[in-house]
Design a protein around this motif. Structure first.
Motif, PDB file in Angstrom:
ATOM      1  N   ARG A  19       0.836  -1.202   0.000  1.00  0.00           N
ATOM      2  CA  ARG A  19       0.000   0.000   0.000  1.00  0.00           C
ATOM      3  C   ARG A  19       0.879   1.263   0.000  1.00  0.00           C
ATOM      4  N   VAL A 105      -6.959   6.882   7.862  1.00  0.00           N
ATOM      5  CA  VAL A 105      -5.915   7.909   7.781  1.00  0.00           C
ATOM      6  C   VAL A 105      -6.463   9.308   8.038  1.00  0.00           C
ATOM      7  N   SER A 151      -1.307  10.547  10.853  1.00  0.00           N
ATOM      8  CA  SER A 151      -0.203  10.870   9.951  1.00  0.00           C
ATOM      9  C   SER A 151       0.377  12.236  10.305  1.00  0.00           C
ATOM     10  N   HIS A 217       9.025   6.402   8.774  1.00  0.00           N
ATOM     11  CA  HIS A 217       9.716   6.496   7.486  1.00  0.00           C
ATOM     12  C   HIS A 217      11.186   6.791   7.768  1.00  0.00           C
TER      13      HIS A 217
HETATM   14  C1  LIG Z   1      -1.116   6.063   6.341  1.00  0.00           C
HETATM   15  C2  LIG Z   1       0.344   6.160   6.317  1.00  0.00           C
HETATM   16  O1  LIG Z   1       0.966   5.861   5.328  1.00  0.00           O
HETATM   17  C3  LIG Z   1       1.033   6.621   7.496  1.00  0.00           C
HETATM   18  C4  LIG Z   1       1.938   7.781   7.216  1.00  0.00           C
HETATM   19  O2  LIG Z   1       3.087   7.601   6.785  1.00  0.00           O
HETATM   20  O3  LIG Z   1       1.478   8.891   7.422  1.00  0.00           O
END
Ligand SMILES: CC(=O)CC(=O)O
Ligand SMILES: CC(=O)SCCNC(=O)CCNC(=O)[C@H](O)C(C)(C)COP(=O)(O)OP(=O)(O)OC[C@H]1O[C@@H](n2cnc3c(N)ncnc32)[C@H](O)[C@@H]1OP(=O)(O)O
Length: 317
Positions: A19, A105, A151, A217
């Motif tokens: 994803r 999200v 996020s 990340h």
């Molecule tokens: C939903 C995501 O992908 C999480 C993020 O990195 O914000």
């Protein structure tokens, strides 16, 4: 080679490359190859996989095959099938298909929420409540788990610093609205271990017994250091992506997730059970490589291999 502990994961790792990784590519990764990836990674011992996203194909064409991918993934015994949903409509589609866990999200940063899901955070929360109500109305055996994702919680590519108090506020709002789990995401890789400890400790204190998971990340190389910091706070579920694919097309300078293979190696070496067979996991990279020629694949374990005489818990005292 299997992790010597096999009584079930002590740390849950969730693959999000299908994803978070594939959303960055317009060309369709063939559906059969997505399913081969899911099969192989599940066979390597990964128990949770975010297999797709229920978003408009006009906006993110990669997930036009969401239905077939979910059907295929649901046929794999023991796999928790996760899907990203940005709104009620996406959740309705995912629930109808029998997805086990919804990753909803919403961004803590107002600007990223507007750019990513085109609405105010309050509107996102209102939809989350509708989804929670919808799930509560289902018979128990059909209810998916509802993860409230936050996020841009540890920094935002538009706004910069994101106050920890804001993360706490939206985490509590999710908890009150009926989340089964909260996930804190560092979408653009701004966090460092000190920041991670501050934010996770504050949120964990606020949401009581609700599990809090982490999505890092590796944009600035601090991904695994941030995992170590989150482990110290008691976090026991992490998203990661094979070969470090990943990013978000709706914020500048977003790059890949932490590398699943390196994460599993680190946890395994620290003596934490993941249930993952490291060699089988590394072999799955071939499926990614043959379908994304020319795309850089990240990860140190795949290049260096396991240490001589390696055993799980090697670095644990
Ligand atoms: C939903 C995501 O992908 C999480 C993020 O990195 O914000
Ligand atoms: C941090 C991360 O990595 S998160 C993942 C990366 N980001 C994303 O994938 C982006 C997610 N964002 C989105 O999908 C969009 O912004 C949305 C759907 C949330 C909102 O977009 P909007 O244009 O405001 O949606 P709106 O409700 O107005 O509907 C527009 C159209 O999309 C359709 N639609 C809305 N939601 C969905 C959905 N979840 N799935 C499929 N179609 C949808 C509507 O039916 C409508 O169709 P129509 O034009 O044929 O009538």
């Amino acid at each position: 080679m299997t992790n010597s502990y096999s009584s079930g994961p002590e740390v849950m790792v969730c693959e999000v490359g299908l994803r978070d990784g594939l959303q960055m590519f317009n060309a369709l990764f063939p559906t059969a190859e997505k399913l081969a990836w899911i099969q192989a990674e599940s066979a390597a011992g990964v128990r949770e996989i975010e297999v797709t996203s229920f978003v408009p194909p006009k906006l993110v064409p990669q997930f036009v095959d969401a239905q077939e991918v979910v059907h295929g993934a649901l046929a794999i015994p023991g796999l928790c099938v996760v899907a990203l949903v940005p709104n009620l409509k996406g959740a309705e589609r995912a629930i109808e298909l029998g997805v086990h866990k919804l990753n909803y999200v919403m961004s803590v940063s107002r600007t990223h929420n507007l750019r990513n899901v085109r609405r105010e955070r309050e509107e996102s929360l209102a939809d989350f409540k509708r989804i929670a109500d919808l799930i509560r109305a289902l018979p128990e055996h059909r209810r998916p788990r509802l993860l409230g994702g936050l996020s841009s919680a540890l920094g935002c590519g538009y706004e910069g610093r994101v106050p920890v108090a804001d993360v706490q506020r939206w985490a509590v709002a999710y908890a009150e609205a009926g989340a089964d789990e909260i996930m804190i995401a560092d979408t653009v890789g701004y966090a460092d271990p000190v920041h991670v400890k501050e934010a996770f400790r504050a949120v964990i204190a606020d949401v009581g017994t609700l599990p809090v998971s982490a999505h890092f990340h590796d944009t600035r190389g601090l991904g695994l250091a941030n995992v170590a910091a989150a482990l110290e706070c008691g976090v026991r579920r992490f998203d990661a992506s094979l070969a470090g694919l990943g990013g978000c097309q709706f914020v500048p300078s977003a790059t890949g997730n932490i590398v699943m293979d390196d994460l599993c190696f680190m946890l395994d070496a620290m003596g934490m059970r993941t249930g993952v067979d490291l060699e089988k996991l590394v072999a799955v990279r071939e499926i990614v490589a043959r379908n994304l020629p020319g795309t850089p694949l990240y990860g140190k374990l795949a290049g260096a291999g396991l240490p001589v005489n390696y055993h799980a818990g090697a670095t644990a005292a």
